[in-house]
Design a protein around this motif. Structure first.
Motif, PDB file in Angstrom:
ATOM      1  N   ILE A   1      34.238 -31.945  -6.753  1.00 22.83           N
ATOM      2  CA  ILE A   1      34.778 -31.664  -7.984  1.00 22.83           C
ATOM      3  C   ILE A   1      34.307 -32.756  -9.102  1.00 22.83           C
ATOM      4  O   ILE A   1      34.791 -32.631 -10.273  1.00 22.83           O
ATOM      5  N   GLY A   2      33.513 -33.685  -8.809  1.00 22.03           N
ATOM      6  CA  GLY A   2      33.358 -34.836  -9.622  1.00 22.03           C
ATOM      7  C   GLY A   2      32.468 -34.366 -10.886  1.00 22.03           C
ATOM      8  O   GLY A   2      32.948 -34.738 -11.835  1.00 22.03           O
ATOM      9  N   GLY A   3      31.735 -33.398 -10.760  1.00 23.38           N
ATOM     10  CA  GLY A   3      31.030 -32.739 -11.679  1.00 23.38           C
ATOM     11  C   GLY A   3      31.915 -31.984 -12.763  1.00 23.38           C
ATOM     12  O   GLY A   3      31.960 -31.933 -13.974  1.00 23.38           O
ATOM     13  N   LEU A   4      32.859 -31.237 -12.278  1.00 24.67           N
ATOM     14  CA  LEU A   4      33.824 -30.711 -12.864  1.00 24.67           C
ATOM     15  C   LEU A   4      34.727 -31.322 -13.867  1.00 24.67           C
ATOM     16  O   LEU A   4      35.056 -31.219 -15.085  1.00 24.67           O
ATOM     17  N   LEU A   5      35.113 -32.573 -13.163  1.00 23.07           N
ATOM     18  CA  LEU A   5      35.922 -33.544 -14.054  1.00 23.07           C
ATOM     19  C   LEU A   5      35.191 -34.165 -15.133  1.00 23.07           C
ATOM     20  O   LEU A   5      35.639 -34.568 -16.121  1.00 23.07           O
ATOM     21  N   GLY A   6      33.878 -34.490 -14.875  1.00 26.76           N
ATOM     22  CA  GLY A   6      33.048 -35.073 -15.863  1.00 26.76           C
ATOM     23  C   GLY A   6      32.927 -34.008 -17.083  1.00 26.76           C
ATOM     24  O   GLY A   6      33.018 -34.348 -18.249  1.00 26.76           O
ATOM     25  N   VAL A   7      33.057 -32.690 -16.970  1.00 23.92           N
ATOM     26  CA  VAL A   7      32.712 -31.638 -17.804  1.00 23.92           C
ATOM     27  C   VAL A   7      34.098 -31.659 -18.605  1.00 23.92           C
ATOM     28  O   VAL A   7      34.196 -31.843 -19.674  1.00 23.92           O
ATOM     29  N   ILE A   8      35.313 -31.793 -17.944  1.00 20.96           N
ATOM     30  CA  ILE A   8      36.711 -31.927 -18.410  1.00 20.96           C
ATOM     31  C   ILE A   8      36.764 -32.967 -19.270  1.00 20.96           C
ATOM     32  O   ILE A   8      37.194 -33.067 -20.365  1.00 20.96           O
ATOM     33  N   TYR A   9      36.294 -34.197 -18.893  1.00 24.99           N
ATOM     34  CA  TYR A   9      36.280 -35.570 -19.770  1.00 24.99           C
ATOM     35  C   TYR A   9      35.499 -35.240 -21.003  1.00 24.99           C
ATOM     36  O   TYR A   9      35.942 -35.470 -22.190  1.00 24.99           O
ATOM     37  N   LEU A  10      34.371 -34.549 -20.879  1.00 26.57           N
ATOM     38  CA  LEU A  10      33.333 -34.420 -22.158  1.00 26.57           C
ATOM     39  C   LEU A  10      33.936 -33.414 -23.015  1.00 26.57           C
ATOM     40  O   LEU A  10      34.111 -33.528 -24.283  1.00 26.57           O
ATOM     41  N   THR A  11      34.616 -32.176 -22.393  1.00 27.48           N
ATOM     42  CA  THR A  11      35.264 -31.167 -23.218  1.00 27.48           C
ATOM     43  C   THR A  11      36.437 -31.799 -23.893  1.00 27.48           C
ATOM     44  O   THR A  11      36.787 -31.472 -25.201  1.00 27.48           O
ATOM     45  N   GLY A  12      37.147 -32.461 -23.175  1.00 31.63           N
ATOM     46  CA  GLY A  12      38.524 -33.189 -23.659  1.00 31.63           C
ATOM     47  C   GLY A  12      38.316 -33.906 -25.009  1.00 31.63           C
ATOM     48  O   GLY A  12      38.931 -33.946 -25.939  1.00 31.63           O
ATOM     49  N   ASN A  13      37.114 -34.722 -24.958  1.00 28.75           N
ATOM     50  CA  ASN A  13      36.711 -35.716 -26.232  1.00 28.75           C
ATOM     51  C   ASN A  13      36.434 -34.499 -27.138  1.00 28.75           C
ATOM     52  O   ASN A  13      36.828 -34.999 -28.431  1.00 28.75           O
TER      53      ASN A  13
END
Length: 314
Positions: free
Chosen positions: A73-85
């Protein structure tokens, strides 16, 4: 020392990726489509890298069956971080959107190191490391927050949506959480690189998951994938290279975590990222607006280096 230099060096390229993707966003007229294209390009780049270095894209059945679910799920967390910003920006403004996730990154990375979460190398949370982490955060404040706050006394900051009492703190906590998830992604990708014996293949898996997630988000949000809005006449070749820089960034992250630990990787990448941001601003790289480096920002970098030195001393 070589690992630290490598971490700072790869941190410098992250703001360059951001500048490139910002130009791409103008071309496609969508932050999510810009991110989707960047992730897709990075994934294609890592496909070739994985074949060249590891000879395949697959992982063994033993890894799939016996390793924990969270390694994927590392890639999913990266997208969450990107989308969160992207989501936080209109509610918190430019300064807090940068600073608050950084706080989450530092706190979570130190906790991961102390408790060895996500199979990360263990480094005890000593007083020296805590002081070093605080200095790194203070350095970020000097390099990023204070110059922008001084500017807002003369120029109006980006508009922030008016929130009910207490709502801003909810958004700030969300920012800390997204930053924490970014640190978790770093630890996960580091462990994945160990169990599959390839940092490049670990980066490929992370990027592939992130790419699929972004395609899904774009399909849901935009209702369809359409590139009719592309203004190709306004592009140059480097507009499409952000994903390659991002792939290299994630690959080096995965390589460094098993060597120096999640906490050290996060803080040295922060130094590189801030330094890279100042370079992009000072020279106006990748068609960005020139903004000369000032004394506060230089002091911030020095404070961050001091903090990293204290963390390294344990």
């Amino acid at each position: 020392m070589l690992s630290l230099m490598l971490g700072v060096g790869v941190g410098i390229i992250l703001p360059m990726q951001t500048a490139i993707n910002s130009r791409l966003r103008m071309v496609v007229d969508s932050a999510f489509i810009s991110s989707m294209i960047s992730f897709t390009v990075g994934t294609i780049f890592l496909i070739f890298g994985s074949f060249i270095t590891a000879g395949s894209l697959t992982v063994s059945k033993n890894v799939i069956v016996h390793q924990p679910w969270w390694i994927w799920i590392g890639g999913l967390l990266g997208v969450i971080y990107l989308t969160g910003n992207i989501i936080l920006f209109p509610y918190l403004g430019s300064v807090q959107t940068v600073i608050i996730p950084v706080l989450g990154q530092i706190i979570m990375s130190m906790l991961i190191d102390n408790y060895g979460w996500f199979a990360s190398p263990t480094h005890s949370l000593t007083v020296t490391r805590v002081i070093g982490a605080i200095l790194v955060f203070v350095g970020v404040l000097f390099a990023v927050a204070l110059p922008k706050l001084l500017q807002t006394t003369k120029f109006k900051d980006s508009p922030v949506k008016v929130q009910p009492t207490g709502a801003n703190w909810l958004w700030r906590m969300t920012g800390i959480l997204t930053g924490a998830l970014s640190a978790v992604q770093t630890a996960i990708n580091g462990h994945l690189s160990v169990i599959i014996h390839s940092a490049i293949k670990a980066a490929f898996i992370s990027f592939l998951v992130g790419t699929l997630t972004l395609w899904l988000i774009v399909i849901i949000k935009e209702r369809k994938i359409s590139f009719r809005r592309l203004h190709l006449k306004n592009t140059v070749w480097w507009n499409w290279c952000g994903g390659v820089l991002g792939a290299f960034f994630v690959c080096v992250n995965a390589y460094l975590v098993p060597i120096i630990g999640t906490g050290m990787v996060v803080v040295i990448l922060l130094i590189g990222t801030i330094a890279g941001s100042l370079l992009v601003d000072h020279f106006g790289l990748f068609a960005s607006k020139k903004n000369p480096v000032n004394l506060l920002q230089v002091i911030g970098i020095v404070i961050m280096i001091t903090g990293v030195s204290m963390i390294k001393l344990l």
